[in-house]
Design a protein around this motif. Structure first.
Motif, PDB file in Angstrom:
ATOM      1  N   ASP A 102       0.845  -1.198   0.000  1.00 20.37           N
ATOM      2  CA  ASP A 102       0.000   0.000   0.000  1.00 20.37           C
ATOM      3  C   ASP A 102       0.883   1.251   0.000  1.00 20.37           C
ATOM      4  O   ASP A 102       1.695   1.439   0.903  1.00 20.37           O
ATOM      5  CB  ASP A 102      -0.897  -0.034   1.254  1.00 20.37           C
ATOM      6  CG  ASP A 102      -1.677   1.255   1.432  1.00 20.37           C
ATOM      7  OD1 ASP A 102      -1.936   1.933   0.420  1.00 20.37           O
ATOM      8  OD2 ASP A 102      -2.022   1.578   2.587  1.00 20.37           O
ATOM      9  N   PRO A 103       0.736   2.100  -0.999  1.00 16.73           N
ATOM     10  CA  PRO A 103       1.606   3.286  -1.093  1.00 16.73           C
ATOM     11  C   PRO A 103       1.464   4.236   0.100  1.00 16.73           C
ATOM     12  O   PRO A 103       2.343   5.054   0.344  1.00 16.73           O
ATOM     13  CB  PRO A 103       1.161   3.962  -2.399  1.00 16.73           C
ATOM     14  CG  PRO A 103      -0.142   3.344  -2.771  1.00 16.73           C
ATOM     15  CD  PRO A 103      -0.189   1.995  -2.137  1.00 16.73           C
ATOM     16  N   ARG A 104       0.349   4.102   0.860  1.00 21.60           N
ATOM     17  CA  ARG A 104       0.153   5.007   2.001  1.00 21.60           C
ATOM     18  C   ARG A 104       0.705   4.451   3.314  1.00 21.60           C
ATOM     19  O   ARG A 104       0.555   5.062   4.367  1.00 21.60           O
ATOM     20  CB  ARG A 104      -1.346   5.327   2.169  1.00 21.60           C
ATOM     21  CG  ARG A 104      -1.916   6.157   0.999  1.00 21.60           C
ATOM     22  CD  ARG A 104      -3.163   6.935   1.427  1.00 21.60           C
ATOM     23  NE  ARG A 104      -2.928   7.733   2.612  1.00 21.60           N
ATOM     24  CZ  ARG A 104      -3.490   7.515   3.807  1.00 21.60           C
ATOM     25  NH1 ARG A 104      -4.317   6.508   3.967  1.00 21.60           N
ATOM     26  NH2 ARG A 104      -3.219   8.305   4.815  1.00 21.60           N
ATOM     27  N   LEU A 105       1.340   3.257   3.258  1.00 23.35           N
ATOM     28  CA  LEU A 105       1.753   2.601   4.505  1.00 23.35           C
ATOM     29  C   LEU A 105       2.589   3.495   5.430  1.00 23.35           C
ATOM     30  O   LEU A 105       2.297   3.608   6.614  1.00 23.35           O
ATOM     31  CB  LEU A 105       2.515   1.294   4.210  1.00 23.35           C
ATOM     32  CG  LEU A 105       3.113   0.627   5.447  1.00 23.35           C
ATOM     33  CD1 LEU A 105       2.032   0.071   6.360  1.00 23.35           C
ATOM     34  CD2 LEU A 105       4.096  -0.481   5.065  1.00 23.35           C
ATOM     35  N   VAL A 106       3.619   4.121   4.858  1.00 26.49           N
ATOM     36  CA  VAL A 106       4.528   4.897   5.715  1.00 26.49           C
ATOM     37  C   VAL A 106       3.782   6.053   6.387  1.00 26.49           C
ATOM     38  O   VAL A 106       3.937   6.285   7.586  1.00 26.49           O
ATOM     39  CB  VAL A 106       5.763   5.387   4.925  1.00 26.49           C
ATOM     40  CG1 VAL A 106       6.718   6.169   5.825  1.00 26.49           C
ATOM     41  CG2 VAL A 106       6.488   4.192   4.295  1.00 26.49           C
ATOM     42  N   GLU A 107       2.929   6.724   5.612  1.00 24.92           N
ATOM     43  CA  GLU A 107       2.096   7.803   6.177  1.00 24.92           C
ATOM     44  C   GLU A 107       1.192   7.278   7.290  1.00 24.92           C
ATOM     45  O   GLU A 107       1.025   7.921   8.327  1.00 24.92           O
ATOM     46  CB  GLU A 107       1.150   8.370   5.119  1.00 24.92           C
ATOM     47  CG  GLU A 107       1.716   9.410   4.194  1.00 24.92           C
ATOM     48  CD  GLU A 107       0.723   9.639   3.062  1.00 24.92           C
ATOM     49  OE1 GLU A 107      -0.305  10.297   3.310  1.00 24.92           O
ATOM     50  OE2 GLU A 107       0.961   9.100   1.952  1.00 24.92           O
ATOM     51  N   THR A 108       0.568   6.109   7.029  1.00 24.00           N
ATOM     52  CA  THR A 108      -0.347   5.522   8.014  1.00 24.00           C
ATOM     53  C   THR A 108       0.390   5.240   9.327  1.00 24.00           C
ATOM     54  O   THR A 108      -0.121   5.536  10.409  1.00 24.00           O
ATOM     55  CB  THR A 108      -0.949   4.204   7.461  1.00 24.00           C
ATOM     56  OG1 THR A 108      -1.596   4.499   6.228  1.00 24.00           O
ATOM     57  CG2 THR A 108      -1.946   3.606   8.426  1.00 24.00           C
ATOM     58  N   VAL A 109       1.591   4.688   9.228  1.00 25.11           N
ATOM     59  CA  VAL A 109       2.365   4.374  10.429  1.00 25.11           C
ATOM     60  C   VAL A 109       2.742   5.673  11.153  1.00 25.11           C
ATOM     61  O   VAL A 109       2.576   5.785  12.377  1.00 25.11           O
ATOM     62  CB  VAL A 109       3.630   3.546  10.082  1.00 25.11           C
ATOM     63  CG1 VAL A 109       4.538   3.394  11.299  1.00 25.11           C
ATOM     64  CG2 VAL A 109       3.227   2.176   9.532  1.00 25.11           C
ATOM     65  N   ALA A 110       3.191   6.666  10.386  1.00 25.28           N
ATOM     66  CA  ALA A 110       3.581   7.945  10.990  1.00 25.28           C
ATOM     67  C   ALA A 110       2.394   8.577  11.710  1.00 25.28           C
ATOM     68  O   ALA A 110       2.520   9.112  12.818  1.00 25.28           O
ATOM     69  CB  ALA A 110       4.130   8.881   9.921  1.00 25.28           C
ATOM     70  N   GLU A 111       1.212   8.469  11.091  1.00 25.30           N
ATOM     71  CA  GLU A 111       0.000   9.047  11.670  1.00 25.30           C
ATOM     72  C   GLU A 111      -0.421   8.310  12.936  1.00 25.30           C
ATOM     73  O   GLU A 111      -0.798   8.926  13.929  1.00 25.30           O
ATOM     74  CB  GLU A 111      -1.119   8.941  10.642  1.00 25.30           C
ATOM     75  CG  GLU A 111      -1.921  10.200  10.459  1.00 25.30           C
ATOM     76  CD  GLU A 111      -2.938  10.000   9.347  1.00 25.30           C
ATOM     77  OE1 GLU A 111      -2.671  10.510   8.244  1.00 25.30           O
ATOM     78  OE2 GLU A 111      -3.965   9.302   9.583  1.00 25.30           O
TER      79      GLU A 111
END
Ligand code: C2E
Ligand code: CA
Ligand code: CA
Length: 275
Positions: free
Chosen positions: A121-130
């Motif tokens: 999922d291209p949003r994974l890193v953002e999701t984890v940071a959030e």
């Protein structure tokens, strides 16, 4: 005649299985979209072998289905993965795990399993940071467990994602090591913090000197490469003694505790620490 009878039987059996599978998919969609309270995150302590004290807990998802009762993650996670629900479900686990961990002692980490689809999922890193910033959990207290399946496509994108996660400050563990597509080259292609040695090598360690030798080889590699090694599925004192002898740095299993709901974590930690 016999042959034709059997063919008919298989067809009916397959039809029934396909129908059950469709029902499971529908139920899963319903739960993810409208009844997230049916999902519960349980936690199992991970123990430092040298001190016998907990270093953290692994988050393990449970689904309390209104009719089927408790459905095993082994049964519904692969389905959630196939029908594209795992990204949402995984985010639910991640957020709850980070929030729950803020209530534990600040020395304890929480480990969250990531499925291959989440990893793509291209949003994974953002999701984890959030999830980290919303909960206030320090990144160093979050560990993400990935399996070798994720590394199978050792593409530039996979490596970039791993490095971006690491630069958030979270730890990365290689889960189920020794099963499936194990390759030693995985261990040098990315700086993992931890290798989790699959239960398959611990189960018969008391009677199989081959399994003991394999565990020893993996812990030796981990030592040389600066990684922690966790033995999974430790159920008996004797298995614990052996994984200690083979130099695993951490152990996890029913010997210490089964996975428990968040509300029982303090009690379990007190018990593990006292024993
Ligand atoms: P896993 O990541 O290898 O998790 C360890 C499994 O071993 C858990 O099963 C745990 O309950 C079980 N276990 C722990 N100690 C012992 C022991 O001493 N003996 C035995 N026989 N088993 C032990 P569980 O909770 O049923 O989860 C099964 C698998 O489902 C996990 O394997 C993981 O691959 C997946 N899973 C669970 N929660 C999540 C999640 O939130 N996200 C994703 N992507 N996968 C999850
Ligand atoms: Ca795991
Ligand atoms: Ca595992």
């Amino acid at each position: 005649q016999d042959g034709r009878g059997r063919v008919r039987f298989f067809k009916r059996e397959m039809g029934r299985q396909a129908q059950e599978r469709r029902q499971l998919e529908l139920d899963l969609r319903r739960a993810v979209l409208f009844a997230p309270q049916e999902f519960e995150v349980h936690y199992q302590p991970v123990i430092d072998v040298a001190t016998r004290s907990p270093t953290g807990l692994e988050a393990l998802l449970r689904w309390h289905h209104p009719e089927r009762g408790l459905v095993s993650p082994a049964d519904f996670i692969p389905v959630a993965e196939e029908i594209g629900l795992i990204v949402g479900l995984g985010e639910l686990v991640l957020r709850r795990a980070c929030a729950d961990a803020t209530r534990w002692s600040p020395t304890l980490r929480v480990a969250v399993n990531l499925s291959p689809a989440q990893f793509r999922d291209p949003r994974l890193v953002e999701t984890v940071a959030e999830a980290l910033s919303d909960s206030g959990l320090p990144p160093g207290r979050l560990e993400l467990e990935i399996t070798e399946g994720v590394l199978l496509r050792r593409t530039e994108a996979t490596m970039t994602t791993l490095h971006r996660l690491k630069s958030l400050g979270v730890r990365i563990a290689l889960d189920d090591f020794g099963t499936g597509y194990s390759s030693l080259s995985y261990l040098r292609s990315f700086p993992f913090d931890k290798v989790k040695i699959d239960r398959a090598f611990v189960r018969d360690i008391e009677t199989s000197s081959d399994d003991a030798a394999i565990v020893r080889a993996v812990t030796g590699l981990c030592e040389r490469l600066g990684m922690t090694s966790t033995a999974e599925g430790v159920e008996t004192e004797e298995q614990f003694r052996l994984v200690e002898a083979e130099r695993c740095t951490e152990a996890q299993g029913y010997l210490f505790s089964r996975p428990v709901p968040a509300s029982e974590v303090p009690e379990v930690l007190a018990l593990v620490t006292a024993s």
